[in-house]
Write a protein that holds these residues in place. Sequence first.
Motif, PDB file in Angstrom:
ATOM      1  N   SER A 439       0.843  -1.070  -0.345  1.00  0.00           N
ATOM      2  CA  SER A 439      -0.286  -0.065  -0.093  1.00  0.00           C
ATOM      3  C   SER A 439       1.130   1.178   0.175  1.00  0.00           C
ATOM      4  CB  SER A 439      -0.427  -0.036   1.121  1.00  0.00           C
ATOM      5  OG  SER A 439      -1.840  -0.627   0.899  1.00  0.00           O
ATOM      6  N   LEU A 440       1.792   1.610   1.099  1.00  0.00           N
ATOM      7  CA  LEU A 440       2.762   2.778   1.192  1.00  0.00           C
ATOM      8  C   LEU A 440       4.176   1.872   0.971  1.00  0.00           C
ATOM      9  CD1 LEU A 440       0.510   3.639   3.651  1.00  0.00           C
ATOM     10  CD2 LEU A 440       0.599   4.921   1.181  1.00  0.00           C
ATOM     11  N   GLU A 441       4.972   1.997   1.889  1.00  0.00           N
ATOM     12  CA  GLU A 441       6.351   2.143   1.844  1.00  0.00           C
ATOM     13  C   GLU A 441       6.823   0.502   0.967  1.00  0.00           C
ATOM     14  OE1 GLU A 441       5.986   5.564   4.712  1.00  0.00           O
ATOM     15  OE2 GLU A 441       5.153   3.713   4.402  1.00  0.00           O
ATOM     16  N   VAL A 442       8.112   0.738   0.978  1.00  0.00           N
ATOM     17  CA  VAL A 442       8.422  -0.663   0.021  1.00  0.00           C
ATOM     18  C   VAL A 442       9.794  -0.951   0.898  1.00  0.00           C
ATOM     19  CG1 VAL A 442       9.598  -1.707  -0.977  1.00  0.00           C
ATOM     20  CG2 VAL A 442       7.553  -0.323  -2.069  1.00  0.00           C
ATOM     21  N   TYR A 443       9.630  -2.048   1.731  1.00  0.00           N
ATOM     22  CA  TYR A 443      10.592  -2.239   2.702  1.00  0.00           C
ATOM     23  C   TYR A 443      11.398  -3.466   1.865  1.00  0.00           C
ATOM     24  CZ  TYR A 443       8.358   0.470   5.938  1.00  0.00           C
ATOM     25  OH  TYR A 443       8.320   1.947   6.997  1.00  0.00           O
ATOM     26  N   LEU A 444      10.570  -4.661   1.648  1.00  0.00           N
ATOM     27  CA  LEU A 444      11.396  -5.783   1.219  1.00  0.00           C
ATOM     28  C   LEU A 444      10.636  -5.723   0.094  1.00  0.00           C
ATOM     29  CD1 LEU A 444       9.955  -7.820   3.739  1.00  0.00           C
ATOM     30  CD2 LEU A 444      12.277  -6.968   3.838  1.00  0.00           C
ATOM     31  N   ASP A 445      11.472  -5.989  -1.560  1.00  0.00           N
ATOM     32  CA  ASP A 445      11.001  -5.891  -2.775  1.00  0.00           C
ATOM     33  C   ASP A 445      11.375  -7.353  -3.405  1.00  0.00           C
ATOM     34  OD1 ASP A 445      12.789  -5.309  -5.550  1.00  0.00           O
ATOM     35  OD2 ASP A 445      11.087  -4.576  -5.050  1.00  0.00           O
ATOM     36  N   PRO A 446      10.346  -8.196  -3.550  1.00  0.00           N
ATOM     37  CA  PRO A 446      10.627  -9.582  -4.353  1.00  0.00           C
ATOM     38  C   PRO A 446      12.026  -9.447  -4.764  1.00  0.00           C
ATOM     39  CG  PRO A 446       8.113  -8.645  -4.444  1.00  0.00           C
ATOM     40  CD  PRO A 446       9.466  -7.479  -4.563  1.00  0.00           C
ATOM     41  N   GLU A 447      12.306  -8.887  -5.582  1.00  0.00           N
ATOM     42  CA  GLU A 447      13.778  -8.713  -7.268  1.00  0.00           C
ATOM     43  C   GLU A 447      14.978  -8.542  -6.512  1.00  0.00           C
ATOM     44  OE1 GLU A 447      13.621  -6.539 -10.400  1.00  0.00           O
ATOM     45  OE2 GLU A 447      11.181  -7.330 -11.345  1.00  0.00           O
ATOM     46  N   ALA A 448      14.978  -7.397  -5.595  1.00  0.00           N
ATOM     47  CA  ALA A 448      16.263  -7.168  -4.716  1.00  0.00           C
ATOM     48  C   ALA A 448      16.238  -8.523  -3.442  1.00  0.00           C
ATOM     49  CB  ALA A 448      16.443  -5.456  -4.365  1.00  0.00           C
ATOM     50  N   ASP A 449      15.230  -8.273  -3.333  1.00  0.00           N
ATOM     51  CA  ASP A 449      16.146  -9.086  -1.901  1.00  0.00           C
ATOM     52  C   ASP A 449      15.660 -10.609  -2.069  1.00  0.00           C
ATOM     53  OD1 ASP A 449      16.082  -7.591  -0.623  1.00  0.00           O
ATOM     54  OD2 ASP A 449      13.643  -6.577  -0.153  1.00  0.00           O
ATOM     55  N   GLY A 450      14.955 -11.350  -3.114  1.00  0.00           N
ATOM     56  CA  GLY A 450      14.820 -13.065  -3.305  1.00  0.00           C
ATOM     57  C   GLY A 450      13.445 -13.517  -2.348  1.00  0.00           C
ATOM     58  N   LEU A 451      12.384 -12.679  -2.098  1.00  0.00           N
ATOM     59  CA  LEU A 451      11.742 -12.949  -1.629  1.00  0.00           C
ATOM     60  C   LEU A 451      10.246 -13.184  -2.623  1.00  0.00           C
ATOM     61  CD1 LEU A 451      12.302 -11.593   2.011  1.00  0.00           C
ATOM     62  CD2 LEU A 451      12.916 -13.573   1.139  1.00  0.00           C
TER      63      LEU A 451
END
Length: 631
Positions: A439-451
């Motif tokens: 919805s708002l802030e991005v702390y975890l990113d699928p591409e960058a963090d591999g999650l």
Amino acid sequence: MNRLEPAQTLPQAQPSKRGPWRLLWLAAGLTALGLLLGVLGLYLSAWSCPDLSSASLSDYYWDTPALWYLNLLPGVILIWLFYFLTGRCWLAYLASALLLLGLAAANYYKIQLRGDPLLASDLALISEAGDMAGKYTLELTDPIRTVLLWAAAWLLLALLLLPRRRTIRRDLRLFGLFSAIAVAATAFGGLYCNEDLYEQTQAGEDLVNPWIDAEAYLSHGAVYAFLHTVQDLVPHPPERYDPQAAQAILESYAEADIPEEQEVNVVGIMLEAFCDLTDFPALADHEAVQAVYEPWHQLEEESVSGNLLTNIFAGGTVDTEWGFLTGYSQHQDFTKATDSYVWYFARQGYQTRGGHPGFGWFYDRENVNRYLGFLEYWFTDNHYGELVDPVEAQWNSDYILTGEIVKDLQAQLEESRRPVFSFSVSYQNHGPYEEDHTSLEVYLDPEADGLPEESCNVFNNYLHGINLTIDAVTAMVDELEAMDEPVVLVLFGDHKPWGGNGNSAYAGIGADFDLSTLEGFYEYYSTPYLIWANSSAKEALDRDFQGEGGDFSPCFLMNELFEQCGWTGPAFLQYAEEIRSLTPLVHSQGLYLTPDGELTDDLPQEVADRLLEYQWVEYYREHKVVPTDGT
């Protein structure tokens, strides 16, 4: 005068040759429908927990005759009971299906969404459950769709093939009704309340983890397991309960007053779904996640801190709440004035107050808080509704809550010289959290963090609220530090947050929740706590309030507070402190921590005997001690 002709007699009705066969067809049809409901209930039970193999669980059910008998019998009894009551086959089937399949479906969704099974005591919270269910996505999964299709198909067959009219006389139906009730009562008392039978039908550790409530429950089938919990609605004492011995133990301790010069104000806040995500290895070194928790970690350095080892996961918040307020490791429903630590503060002349920006009827807090000794408590109904919309409160209300706590504390201290015991429960960060987008802030990113994307979305939306919570808490700490009056602050989380259906978001960050290991147990059940004091309180108590407080059950959190304040406290707390020295964990799963920090379900006999006496004293205190406020 004409003589009357003899009366013409009507021909006598001949017994229908189809009558007996019609009754046999009805009996066979109703019984078959009742059995079908039990089969569908077992099918849905096998699919309820994503961590279990549905095929293996189904095989276990059918390889254990007692289990299919105990799960199929309720459907047969119910359908006959409703038939004798209504005289309509299709209506008897429909009413039975709504009850039994509704129960199985409610258990299915409760385990999918929150990880814990449906208990009979949950029926007392039906309105709360409806409110919470509206906030989750109840997916029409394949198992649910299969059950609905089969149930609908058999309803159609009942309409087409079974008699639609009443075929049994009213007096016989009345006799049948009472007979069905008698059979149900006999079965409940003799079978469903039988502890030995329940233990014998428990699946082995090769199939389920006996330390996980949902898995142990499902190994019996949802219908049987639910009926087994009905007996818990009636208070029953612990094993070999000896009220005289319990009374003697409790009375061997004398309640100690808080010295007047040490009467500091106590402010407690239970933070909704608050946990430290940096405790998970996958996020421990994540820069953005660390930045969110950095102010909290700094506050921990300035406090006494540790972990609460709760009984609950993603829900059931009052278990932790009431454990702190009462010191009970287990308890029944509070329906009258019940001894608690709140009453102790009242006897010491403290003003007992608190608040929650939610409705007072939720968990019946408006009554329970009064039973536990609170003089005044603010809810949406009588205070917070003017400050924040109850829906908005779920997302952003901690600034309002902490601000009102400080304002109320200052107002009470200005109006009265009596100290304050304040305890509030936050609502912000209540799950569920959006899974399909951030919805708002991005702390975890699928591409960058591999999650996985779902894990990132769930925890991004959770972290947004936690960031606001920590900011509100640290701002409150600054205000309390500026006060001349001594204040001790207790902060703790009630349970881990919701993490997707079947805990999928947690699986995405590598949490396996293996409760047979200490690491898995902590991942599932631990939440942080801290005890902080302003400079005035440190001076009044001559203590620094820094360091490790240890890890323990919520029922021992008040013990740690009293120890840090240097208070002796009420009789029960003194006794509970001895138990804490034996095992700081008294868990609902029958798990304990040794003094060396090892997780175990097998205690030395001497310690097990002491814990049994502890349960006696808890039960005696809850049911026999009449609390007073000292006036």
